[in-house]
Design an enzyme around this catalytic site. Structure first.
Site, PDB file in Angstrom:
ATOM      1  N   THR A  23     -17.624  38.368  11.383  1.00  0.00           N
ATOM      2  CA  THR A  23     -17.193  38.627  12.754  1.00  0.00           C
ATOM      3  C   THR A  23     -16.495  39.981  12.830  1.00  0.00           C
ATOM      4  O   THR A  23     -16.155  40.579  11.815  1.00  0.00           O
ATOM      5  CB  THR A  23     -16.294  37.496  13.302  1.00  0.00           C
ATOM      6  N   CYS A  28      -8.042  39.824  18.257  1.00  0.00           N
ATOM      7  CA  CYS A  28      -8.392  38.443  17.922  1.00  0.00           C
ATOM      8  C   CYS A  28      -8.072  38.174  16.456  1.00  0.00           C
ATOM      9  O   CYS A  28      -7.896  39.102  15.678  1.00  0.00           O
ATOM     10  CB  CYS A  28      -9.882  38.208  18.136  1.00  0.00           C
ATOM     11  N   HIS A  45     -13.053  32.374  15.485  1.00  0.00           N
ATOM     12  CA  HIS A  45     -12.681  33.682  16.021  1.00  0.00           C
ATOM     13  C   HIS A  45     -11.930  33.434  17.320  1.00  0.00           C
ATOM     14  O   HIS A  45     -12.544  33.217  18.368  1.00  0.00           O
ATOM     15  CB  HIS A  45     -13.957  34.510  16.260  1.00  0.00           C
TER      16      HIS A  45
END
Ligand SMILES: [Fe+2]
Ligand SMILES: [Fe+2]
Lengths: 159, 286
Positions: A23, A28, A45
């Protein structure tokens, strides 16, 4: 076969060795949980710390982590063999202190740690904070985490 | 500062051939749309002359983001159904894809990441414009969003060799990445972007967006609101990791932009919370 699974914003992915979960993170946080005996693991995530109650579970640390843990247990993981690694939670380089958006990265990291502790899962490694964007690869063959940030790569092996 | 790098970049800027090109139809449509004496029919004819782009435009008209439900099979129908401003935005999407949809080496952006970033910033800019009662300029915010980082396509090659230095300067002096770009190479990606837009004959408002998207406070007063919109959209997309490159979040979140638009903490957090939705909408355009 080394399957690469891309995990998007506010999504979750779980698989087994030798898959790789990837990812890309700004503010985040990527929460990576691994069962070192079964060699299965998952990545969440998360975008924000707290679910207002009616939100998508995968989007928030406090609801995504229990969801991920349950998923792994259902896939055959044992709680005592689970451990976690965290990455992400960066902040804008400069912002006015009264702008709460600027603190979201830190709040995400804090809440993720709190919820993992609540679930009895130790955080063994973290690559969090600062102002870097991060591309992370979570290798389920051995649970190592590769963090690419600012043109450099770091590896985290503890499981 | 590396004088030889600055000279090489100056050379590229001076020789327009070395800057990226897009189909002529883009600047023609941008000008025609603003001319009250030119009919929609004339605009449709102009677009239809370019077969390749017309095919792409029709595909976009029928995509989940732009479609109004009814199948659109001609540019004439597109203008009637979607409106001229929407069609103009679609022309820009189709015209700039080739320039933006590629690997951007120095900034460590994989193929398609800068394109996805531009489209996401475009979609979010339009949403902020509508939310803040600036619907009349929502289409311009969208266009500006697509191309705001176009300068990176040219500067990337030079950033590749100077990246360590730029990052070190950023950290040592606590200055934003783009400012360090300028100190090390003599140019930042905003300035190069503005030059590219001059070559493309794009209007002043779009040049202002490209030039000032990291420092809205430096924008001419008349463009401040729209520059602020793209600045906020860019910040939110980077925070959500969409098109975040080696320059990361080494950028300032401008208080001027927040105040100009009158955005509350709550509104900012809600926009951020809705990023997955923005990303879905953007994906429909890619
Ligand atoms: Fe930029
Ligand atoms: Fe950007």
């Amino acid at each position: 076969m080394n399957t690469l699974i891309n995990v998007g914003v506010s999504q979750m992915g779980a698989s087994s060795s030798p898959s790789v979960l990837r990812t890309i993170l700004g503010s985040c946080v990527g929460i990576c949980i691994y069962d070192r005996m079964k060699k299965i693991g998952g990545m969440a995530h998360i975008l924000l710390p707290n679910n207002p109650g009616d939100g998508v579970a995968e989007k928030y640390a406090d609801s995504a982590i229990p969801l991920l843990v349950n998923r792994l247990l259902k896939d055959g993981a044992k709680k005592e063999f689970l451990s976690a690694k965290l990455a992400g939670g960066a902040s804008m380089f400069k912002f006015n202190a009264s702008v709460t958006l600027g603190q979201i990265g830190e709040r995400n990291v804090e809440e993720s740690k709190k919820i993992l502790e609540k679930n009895g899962i130790p955080v063994l490694e973290e690559d969090t904070g600062g102002n870097m964007g991060r591309v992370i690869d979570f290798f389920l063959e051995d649970g190592r985490l590769k963090v690419k940030a600012g043109g450099q790569e770091k590896l985290y092996y503890k499981v | 500062m590396h004088a030889h790098i600055q000279q090489r970049i100056q050379g590229i800027i001076n020789n327009l051939d070395q800057l990226p090109s897009i189909p002529d139809v883009a600047s023609k449509v941008l000008t025609m749309v603003n001319d009250p004496d030119i009919s929609f029919k004339a605009i449709a004819e102009e677009i239809s002359k370019d077969q390749a782009i017309t095919t792409n435009i029709l595909k976009l008209c029928n995509s989940a983001y732009f479609s109004k439900g009814k199948e659109i099979s001609s540019i004439d129908r597109a203008i009637v159904t979607l409106g001229i401003k929407e069609v103009k935005d679609i022309v820009i999407v189709a015209a700039t894809r080739e320039v933006l949809n590629k690997i951007i080496v120095g900034y460590d952006l994989a193929r398609g990441e800068l394109w996805k970033h531009g489209i996401a910033v475009a979609v979010l800019s339009k949403k902020i414009a509508i939310m803040k009662n600036k619907k009349a300029v929502a289409d311009i915010a969208f266009t500006g969003g697509i191309i705001h980082d176009v300068g990176k396509t040219v500067l990337a090659l030079f950033v590749q060799n100077t990246f360590r230095e730029i990052l070190e300067l950023t950290q040592a002096r606590q200055i934003p990445f783009a400012q360090a770009e300028k100190e090390i190479m003599g140019f930042d990606h905003q300035e190069i972007g503005e030059k590219i837009l001059s070559k493309w004959k794009f209007p002043e408002v779009l040049k202002a967006i490209v030039r000032h998207h990291h420092e809205p406070e430096k924008s001419p007063a008349e463009f401040l609101p729209i520059v602020s919109i793209v600045h906020i959209a860019n910040t939110l997309c980077l925070m959500a990791g969409i098109g975040i490159g080696a320059d990361g979040l080494y950028h300032e979140l401008s208080d001027t932009a927040i105040k100009t638009l009158g955005l509350s903490n709550r509104e900012l957090e809600e926009l951020y919370r809705d990023m997955p939705q923005i990303l879905d909408q953007a994906t429909a355009i890619l």
